[in-house]
Design a protein around this motif. Structure first.
Motif, PDB file in Angstrom:
ATOM      1  N   THR A  70       0.824  -1.211   0.000  1.00  0.00           N
ATOM      2  CA  THR A  70       0.000   0.000   0.000  1.00  0.00           C
ATOM      3  C   THR A  70       0.853   1.252   0.000  1.00  0.00           C
ATOM      4  OG1 THR A  70      -1.749  -1.152   1.206  1.00  0.00           O
ATOM      5  CG2 THR A  70      -1.799   1.240   1.242  1.00  0.00           C
ATOM      6  N   ILE A  71       1.881   1.289   0.830  1.00  0.00           N
ATOM      7  CA  ILE A  71       2.747   2.464   0.905  1.00  0.00           C
ATOM      8  C   ILE A  71       3.449   2.708  -0.424  1.00  0.00           C
ATOM      9  CG2 ILE A  71       4.887   3.327   1.942  1.00  0.00           C
ATOM     10  CD1 ILE A  71       3.927   2.126   4.591  1.00  0.00           C
ATOM     11  N   VAL A  72       3.969   1.637  -1.035  1.00  0.00           N
ATOM     12  CA  VAL A  72       4.633   1.789  -2.334  1.00  0.00           C
ATOM     13  C   VAL A  72       3.641   2.308  -3.378  1.00  0.00           C
ATOM     14  CG1 VAL A  72       5.755   0.554  -4.227  1.00  0.00           C
ATOM     15  CG2 VAL A  72       6.379   0.040  -1.861  1.00  0.00           C
ATOM     16  N   ALA A  73       2.430   1.736  -3.391  1.00  0.00           N
ATOM     17  CA  ALA A  73       1.410   2.166  -4.364  1.00  0.00           C
ATOM     18  C   ALA A  73       1.035   3.625  -4.162  1.00  0.00           C
ATOM     19  CB  ALA A  73       0.177   1.277  -4.245  1.00  0.00           C
ATOM     20  N   ILE A  74       0.876   4.041  -2.902  1.00  0.00           N
ATOM     21  CA  ILE A  74       0.526   5.431  -2.617  1.00  0.00           C
ATOM     22  C   ILE A  74       1.635   6.371  -3.067  1.00  0.00           C
ATOM     23  CG2 ILE A  74       0.107   7.101  -0.773  1.00  0.00           C
ATOM     24  CD1 ILE A  74      -1.276   4.888   0.788  1.00  0.00           C
ATOM     25  N   LEU A  75       2.881   6.026  -2.753  1.00  0.00           N
ATOM     26  CA  LEU A  75       4.006   6.879  -3.125  1.00  0.00           C
ATOM     27  C   LEU A  75       4.104   7.045  -4.640  1.00  0.00           C
ATOM     28  CD1 LEU A  75       6.749   5.660  -0.619  1.00  0.00           C
ATOM     29  CD2 LEU A  75       5.631   7.885  -0.643  1.00  0.00           C
ATOM     30  N   ILE A  76       3.964   5.934  -5.368  1.00  0.00           N
ATOM     31  CA  ILE A  76       4.024   6.006  -6.836  1.00  0.00           C
ATOM     32  C   ILE A  76       2.930   6.916  -7.378  1.00  0.00           C
ATOM     33  CG2 ILE A  76       3.733   4.683  -8.971  1.00  0.00           C
ATOM     34  CD1 ILE A  76       5.059   2.316  -7.533  1.00  0.00           C
ATOM     35  N   GLN A  77       1.700   6.718  -6.871  1.00  0.00           N
ATOM     36  CA  GLN A  77       0.575   7.496  -7.387  1.00  0.00           C
ATOM     37  C   GLN A  77       0.664   8.963  -6.988  1.00  0.00           C
ATOM     38  OE1 GLN A  77      -1.599   5.865  -9.492  1.00  0.00           O
ATOM     39  NE2 GLN A  77      -2.079   7.985 -10.013  1.00  0.00           N
ATOM     40  N   LEU A  78       1.168   9.235  -5.776  1.00  0.00           N
ATOM     41  CA  LEU A  78       1.313  10.627  -5.346  1.00  0.00           C
ATOM     42  C   LEU A  78       2.276  11.382  -6.260  1.00  0.00           C
ATOM     43  CD1 LEU A  78       1.422  10.363  -1.441  1.00  0.00           C
ATOM     44  CD2 LEU A  78      -0.340  11.477  -2.813  1.00  0.00           C
ATOM     45  N   PHE A  79       3.382  10.751  -6.605  1.00  0.00           N
ATOM     46  CA  PHE A  79       4.344  11.419  -7.484  1.00  0.00           C
ATOM     47  C   PHE A  79       3.778  11.586  -8.894  1.00  0.00           C
ATOM     48  CE2 PHE A  79       7.420   9.979  -4.211  1.00  0.00           C
ATOM     49  CZ  PHE A  79       8.006  11.211  -3.951  1.00  0.00           C
ATOM     50  N   LEU A  80       2.963  10.631  -9.337  1.00  0.00           N
ATOM     51  CA  LEU A  80       2.305  10.778 -10.634  1.00  0.00           C
ATOM     52  C   LEU A  80       1.248  11.889 -10.599  1.00  0.00           C
ATOM     53  CD1 LEU A  80       1.802   7.013 -11.653  1.00  0.00           C
ATOM     54  CD2 LEU A  80       3.485   8.627 -12.574  1.00  0.00           C
ATOM     55  N   ASP A  81       0.694  12.132  -9.413  1.00  0.00           N
ATOM     56  CA  ASP A  81      -0.375  13.131  -9.272  1.00  0.00           C
ATOM     57  C   ASP A  81       0.132  14.536  -8.990  1.00  0.00           C
ATOM     58  OD1 ASP A  81      -2.197  11.147  -9.664  1.00  0.00           O
ATOM     59  OD2 ASP A  81      -2.771  10.930  -7.553  1.00  0.00           O
ATOM     60  N   ILE A  82       1.437  14.742  -8.970  1.00  0.00           N
ATOM     61  CA  ILE A  82       1.973  16.072  -8.655  1.00  0.00           C
ATOM     62  C   ILE A  82       1.369  17.165  -9.534  1.00  0.00           C
ATOM     63  CG2 ILE A  82       4.065  17.495  -8.771  1.00  0.00           C
ATOM     64  CD1 ILE A  82       5.634  15.164  -7.641  1.00  0.00           C
ATOM     65  N   PRO A  83       1.184  16.932 -10.859  1.00  0.00           N
ATOM     66  CA  PRO A  83       0.563  17.990 -11.682  1.00  0.00           C
ATOM     67  C   PRO A  83      -0.858  18.348 -11.253  1.00  0.00           C
ATOM     68  CG  PRO A  83       1.685  16.388 -13.082  1.00  0.00           C
ATOM     69  CD  PRO A  83       1.653  15.816 -11.689  1.00  0.00           C
ATOM     70  N   LEU A  84      -1.544  17.435 -10.549  1.00  0.00           N
ATOM     71  CA  LEU A  84      -2.906  17.710 -10.114  1.00  0.00           C
ATOM     72  C   LEU A  84      -2.953  18.620  -8.885  1.00  0.00           C
ATOM     73  CD1 LEU A  84      -4.436  14.109 -10.424  1.00  0.00           C
ATOM     74  CD2 LEU A  84      -4.485  15.971 -12.117  1.00  0.00           C
ATOM     75  N   HIS A  85      -1.806  18.859  -8.275  1.00  0.00           N
ATOM     76  CA  HIS A  85      -1.730  19.706  -7.070  1.00  0.00           C
ATOM     77  C   HIS A  85      -0.661  20.775  -7.296  1.00  0.00           C
ATOM     78  CE1 HIS A  85      -4.117  16.596  -5.074  1.00  0.00           C
ATOM     79  NE2 HIS A  85      -3.270  15.705  -5.554  1.00  0.00           N
ATOM     80  N   PRO A  86      -0.937  21.719  -8.208  1.00  0.00           N
ATOM     81  CA  PRO A  86       0.094  22.700  -8.585  1.00  0.00           C
ATOM     82  C   PRO A  86       0.422  23.710  -7.493  1.00  0.00           C
ATOM     83  CG  PRO A  86      -2.009  23.259  -9.591  1.00  0.00           C
ATOM     84  CD  PRO A  86      -2.199  21.923  -8.927  1.00  0.00           C
ATOM     85  N   ASP A  87      -0.486  23.944  -6.568  1.00  0.00           N
ATOM     86  CA  ASP A  87      -0.259  25.001  -5.573  1.00  0.00           C
ATOM     87  C   ASP A  87      -0.684  24.545  -4.173  1.00  0.00           C
ATOM     88  OD1 ASP A  87       0.432  27.493  -4.566  1.00  0.00           O
ATOM     89  OD2 ASP A  87      -1.569  28.334  -4.929  1.00  0.00           O
ATOM     90  N   PRO A  88       0.012  23.555  -3.599  1.00  0.00           N
ATOM     91  CA  PRO A  88      -0.357  23.095  -2.249  1.00  0.00           C
ATOM     92  C   PRO A  88      -0.113  24.190  -1.214  1.00  0.00           C
ATOM     93  CG  PRO A  88       1.731  22.133  -2.936  1.00  0.00           C
ATOM     94  CD  PRO A  88       1.168  22.837  -4.143  1.00  0.00           C
ATOM     95  N   GLN A  89      -1.008  24.265  -0.239  1.00  0.00           N
ATOM     96  CA  GLN A  89      -0.925  25.285   0.805  1.00  0.00           C
ATOM     97  C   GLN A  89      -0.482  24.658   2.130  1.00  0.00           C
ATOM     98  OE1 GLN A  89      -1.502  28.662   0.086  1.00  0.00           O
ATOM     99  NE2 GLN A  89      -1.518  27.798  -1.995  1.00  0.00           N
TER     100      GLN A  89
END
Length: 436
Positions: free
Chosen positions: A180-199
């Motif tokens: 689960t942790i590996v899957a989450i990490l992979i997907q989070l890095f793939l999703d970086i463009p979806l979060h262009p301005d984190p607060q």
């Protein structure tokens, strides 16, 4: 080993800290990891979002403090073995035994109540968490509907007797968490463009203490630790298991916690799995976690049922009284899961209240109380006189005081969240009344 041969019978009896048949410290460290990891790591990114950047060092500080307190919990059990030889034999409720020797019957009852509240709360949280995760895959059925479905699936398993062997469950738990942790990490890095301005705003007092309780929840499981130590061949090596176990826990927790907060920021949810974009890897991770939580629910449910059966004098066999009592417990958990179908709110309440007491407050107080006791005639003649260094006593009191303040504040804010009209409006019963 310090096993003793009884001269009258020739029978080999265990000495202090030793058992003829028992587990090694590496195996116990493995079980320690399986006891702690699970649902807690899913909420840690939100805990850091609630506490701000200081949340990352807080995870290290709180986790390290729990580990230190747990080593003193291990020493507390060795004190019992030194002074009262009956405790050198396997014990069914070692945590409660220590509480009773330190604070009498009242201490035992408080400890028992905390353990029961924690395990029942875990069961409620698992139902809500499983329902939320499966709803993200199959939204045609609501979270409330999935809670009822899982309750029906789990109800027959509640009638099991004492679990005999959880090796496969433990192995699966670690594998499921790692995948689960590996899957989450992979997907989070793939999703970086979806979060262009984190607060990353500064925390409020309320959010800080809610984050505190979520961090504490992630290091829960201390109520089971004395049982793990009790199963060791050499219980003096408990500290080795703690160091290895907590090192592995940090290695599992920190990557997904830091990545989740850095990439998503304050908008991260109380279950990081639900923030990752849908995909095959996330679906596999959710499925593994649901199966893991199903088995973990059974493990947590069993000691609650057995304890209540002891209180109610229910025979230790399959009978109508067992069916009635255990069904009542399942219904109770389902009722509260439907009333508050919010995983974050439930874990904040448990983490801020009883888990804080069992992890931070009871271990130092019991250790200092038993160490400071004056020798009396009930002690074994070979019992040692123990002292606590000043630095250690100061650190133990700091753990107790900080945890007590954090526990009270976290519990108050957790109850405020649960009783908030917005939370109550999300209750499954509110949906039912509106539909009616």
């Amino acid at each position: 080993m310090e096993n003793i041969i009884d001269k009258s019978s020739g029978v080999v009896k265990p000495g202090v800290g030793d058992r003829i048949n028992g587990l090694g410290y590496l195996m116990v460290a493995y079980f320690l990891v399986t006891t702690v990891v699970g649902a807690g790591f899913l909420s840690l990114p939100k805990a850091v979002a609630n506490t701000g950047w200081i949340g990352i060092p807080l995870i290290l500080l709180f986790g390290g403090s729990v580990g230190f307190a747990v080593t003193r919990l291990g020493r507390t059990w060795l004190i019992l073995e030194e002074r009262w030889p009956k405790y050198r034999e396997p014990a069914r409720q070692p945590y409660m035994d220590m509480a009773e020797k330190a604070f009498g019957t009242i201490g035992r009852r408080i400890c028992f109540g905390c353990v029961m509240f924690t395990l029942v709360g875990d069961g409620i949280a698992f139902l809500v968490l499983m329902a939320g995760m499966v709803n993200s895959i199959i939204p045609a059925v609501s979270v409330c509907g999935w809670i009822l479905i899982f309750a029906v699936l789990l109800w027959p398993t509640s009638f099991f007797g004492t679990p005999k062997d959880f090796w496969l469950v433990s192995i699966f738990a670690v594998v499921a968490t790692g995948v689960t942790i590996v899957a989450i990490l992979i997907q989070l890095f793939l999703d970086i463009p979806l979060h262009p301005d984190p607060q990353y705003p500064n925390p409020t007092i309320k959010s800080f203490f809610l984050g505190f309780s979520a961090i504490v929840f992630a290091f829960g499981g201390v109520s089971v630790f004395p049982t793990l130590q009790n199963d060791m061949a050499n219980r003096r090596e408990w500290w080795k298991s703690v160091i290895i176990g907590f090192a592995v826990i940090f290695a599992l927790y920190l990557p997904v916690t830091i990545a989740g907060y850095v990439i998503i920021g304050v908008d991260v949810s109380s279950n990081i799995l639900l923030d990752a974009s849908s995909g095959v890897n996330i679906t596999i991770a959710i499925t593994l976690n649901v199966v893991n939580l199903l088995m973990t629910y059974i493990i947590c449910f069993n000691p609650v049922a057995q304890a209540l059966e002891d209180i109610c004098n229910v025979p230790n066999s399959f009978n109508w009284k067992r069916v009635l009592l255990r069904t009542a417990v399942v219904v109770f958990e389902v009722f509260f899961a439907l009333a508050v179908p919010d995983f974050g709110a439930i874990l904040n309440l448990i983490g801020g209240s009883t888990i804080s007491i069992l992890s931070f407050i009871f271990p130092p107080l019991m250790y200092m109380r038993l160490t400071d006791m004056t020798r009396d005639e009930t002690w074994h003649e070979d019992a040692k006189d123990r002292t606590i260094p000043l630095w250690e006593r100061i650190y133990l009191w700091m753990i107790v005081v900080v945890a007590a303040i954090g526990s009270v504040m976290s519990t108050v804010f957790a109850l405020m969240v649960i009783l908030d009209p917005e939370t109550l409006g999300a209750s499954c019963f509110a949906d039912f009344s509106l539909s009616v």
